[in-house]
Scaffold this active site. Structure first.
Site, PDB file in Angstrom:
ATOM      1  N   ASP A  67      45.654  18.303  23.783  1.00  0.00           N
ATOM      2  CA  ASP A  67      44.625  18.350  22.738  1.00  0.00           C
ATOM      3  C   ASP A  67      43.812  17.062  22.667  1.00  0.00           C
ATOM      4  OD1 ASP A  67      46.851  16.970  21.823  1.00  0.00           O
ATOM      5  OD2 ASP A  67      47.358  18.430  20.289  1.00  0.00           O
ATOM      6  N   ASP A 136      55.582  20.849  10.430  1.00  0.00           N
ATOM      7  CA  ASP A 136      55.374  22.251  10.036  1.00  0.00           C
ATOM      8  C   ASP A 136      55.575  23.200  11.213  1.00  0.00           C
ATOM      9  OD1 ASP A 136      53.195  21.684  11.582  1.00  0.00           O
ATOM     10  OD2 ASP A 136      51.688  22.031  10.027  1.00  0.00           O
ATOM     11  N   HIS A 138      54.315  22.925  14.289  1.00  0.00           N
ATOM     12  CA  HIS A 138      53.194  23.135  15.226  1.00  0.00           C
ATOM     13  C   HIS A 138      53.488  22.550  16.610  1.00  0.00           C
ATOM     14  CE1 HIS A 138      51.572  19.111  13.637  1.00  0.00           C
ATOM     15  NE2 HIS A 138      51.659  18.909  14.923  1.00  0.00           N
ATOM     16  N   GLU A 143      48.422  24.892  14.273  1.00  0.00           N
ATOM     17  CA  GLU A 143      49.014  24.824  12.937  1.00  0.00           C
ATOM     18  C   GLU A 143      49.507  26.205  12.505  1.00  0.00           C
ATOM     19  OE1 GLU A 143      49.657  22.162  11.515  1.00  0.00           O
ATOM     20  OE2 GLU A 143      48.187  20.637  12.035  1.00  0.00           O
TER      21      GLU A 143
HETATM   22  C1  F6R Z   1      50.211  15.833  20.332  1.00  0.00           C
HETATM   23  C2  F6R Z   1      50.450  17.145  19.758  1.00  0.00           C
HETATM   24  C3  F6R Z   1      51.263  17.348  18.532  1.00  0.00           C
HETATM   25  C4  F6R Z   1      52.458  16.416  18.382  1.00  0.00           C
HETATM   26  C5  F6R Z   1      53.172  16.678  17.049  1.00  0.00           C
HETATM   27  C6  F6R Z   1      54.309  15.706  16.834  1.00  0.00           C
HETATM   28  O1  F6R Z   1      49.411  15.923  21.502  1.00  0.00           O
HETATM   29  O2  F6R Z   1      49.967  18.072  20.299  1.00  0.00           O
HETATM   30  O3  F6R Z   1      51.688  18.673  18.481  1.00  0.00           O
HETATM   31  O4  F6R Z   1      53.337  16.626  19.437  1.00  0.00           O
HETATM   32  O5  F6R Z   1      52.263  16.542  15.994  1.00  0.00           O
HETATM   33  O6  F6R Z   1      53.802  14.409  16.674  1.00  0.00           O
HETATM   34  P1  F6R Z   1      54.767  13.146  16.611  1.00  0.00           P
HETATM   35  O7  F6R Z   1      55.439  13.060  17.939  1.00  0.00           O
HETATM   36  O8  F6R Z   1      53.851  11.990  16.368  1.00  0.00           O
HETATM   37  O9  F6R Z   1      55.732  13.394  15.506  1.00  0.00           O
END
Ligand code: F6R
Length: 271
Positions: A67, A136, A138, A143
């Site tokens: 992303d 959550d 994702h 989301e």
């Molecule tokens: C990042 C992404 C997100 C993260 C998720 C966890 O490219 O796609 O899905 O993997 O938000 O983030 P952290 O590791 O910072 O808790």
């Protein structure tokens, strides 16, 4: 889903490194998918160390990231492209032309998403995708409420995400309100998935992903139907799994199962 539970974050990164190394060396995977966020940082540090020890060569490896924010150029310190450059790509021998990202300054999000999907497909698909998981549930920027069949798409960031992100920007109006993300369906098409999670704050999401119903309310739960997903988590992130004992029993018993089978074949005169 294979679930590997380790004592702490360091062991999670070391285990994940060995899995990535096997994928690159033994299975000769040439197209890898990466994630940003704090979770994979320790793995990326292990990959850099492995590269410095001469264990890994990225000269013919291509990558796709999950992303990117809309409205930020690649050199912006808060862009995901910049994150990857600082934490991994700038420290290994990957060719810049082999690094693929959504263009956060595209003039057409639809064309950009279609092109990303086409490019992944033209390269034979992503062989190993590394994922983190949000609180959550994702994966990518998918989301709760996102279709489990979604392809690459633009995402309207939730108010909570905007508020969380504000600390990284000097003013609220600078925080990107939209992002581009691979869809859940795009992620499901990856040949293998390696999802990492650490810390107690991920325990609910991990339990929902592994043991909850498959639901758009936890997009990571779609991975229950993925044929080759390995989840490497620490004890804190595993703490809300109801069947933790079973997951721990099954994680490393492949060789043991074959030893048992071989002994049985001997016993019945088949070897
Ligand atoms: C990042 C992404 C997100 C993260 C998720 C966890 O490219 O796609 O899905 O993997 O938000 O983030 P952290 O590791 O910072 O808790």
């Amino acid at each position: 889903m294979k679930v590997i539970v380790k004592d702490n974050e360091k062991q999670v990164a070391e285990t994940a490194y060995l899995l990535v190394k096997d994928a690159i060396i033994d299975r000769q995977y040439k197209v890898l998918g990466f994630a940003t966020g704090s979770t994979p940082l320790a793995l990326y540090a292990e990959i850099v160390k492995g590269f410095q020890r001469g264990e890994l060569d990225f000269s013919d490896i291509s990558t796709f990231n999950l992303d990117e924010y809309l409205g930020l150029p690649p050199e912006h310190p808060m862009s995901y492209r910049f994150f990857m450059e600082s934490n991994l790509f700038g420290k290994i021998n990957i060719k810049p032309s082999n690094i693929h990202f959504f263009d956060g300054l595209t003039d057409s999000v639809e064309a950009e998403c279609d092109d990303y999907e086409d490019l992944i497909a033209s390269m034979g698909g992503i062989k190993l995708q590394i994922l983190g998981i949000g609180r959550d549930g994702h994966i990518g920027f998918n989301e709760p409420g996102t279709s489990l069949e979604s392809r690459s798409h633009y995402v309207t960031l939730a108010k909570e995400t905007l508020a969380d992100n504000q600390r990284f920007f000097s003013k609220a109006s600078d925080v990107p309100r939209w992002a581009l993300s691979m869809g859940v369906g795009t992620i499901m098409d990856c040949q293998e998935i390696l999802l990492l999670a650490t810390g107690e704050k991920k325990a609910d999401a991990v339990a929902a992903m592994i043991e909850g119903p498959i639901s758009t309310m936890c997009t990571a739960s779609a991975l229950q139907n993925h044929p080759a997903t390995t989840v490497v988590i620490d004890k804190a992130a595993a703490s809300k799994l109801k069947r933790l004992d079973y997951w721990m029993q099954t994680a490393d018993d492949y060789n043991e199962m074959y030893d048992y089978l071989l002994a049985a074949r001997h016993r019945y005169g088949l070897e």
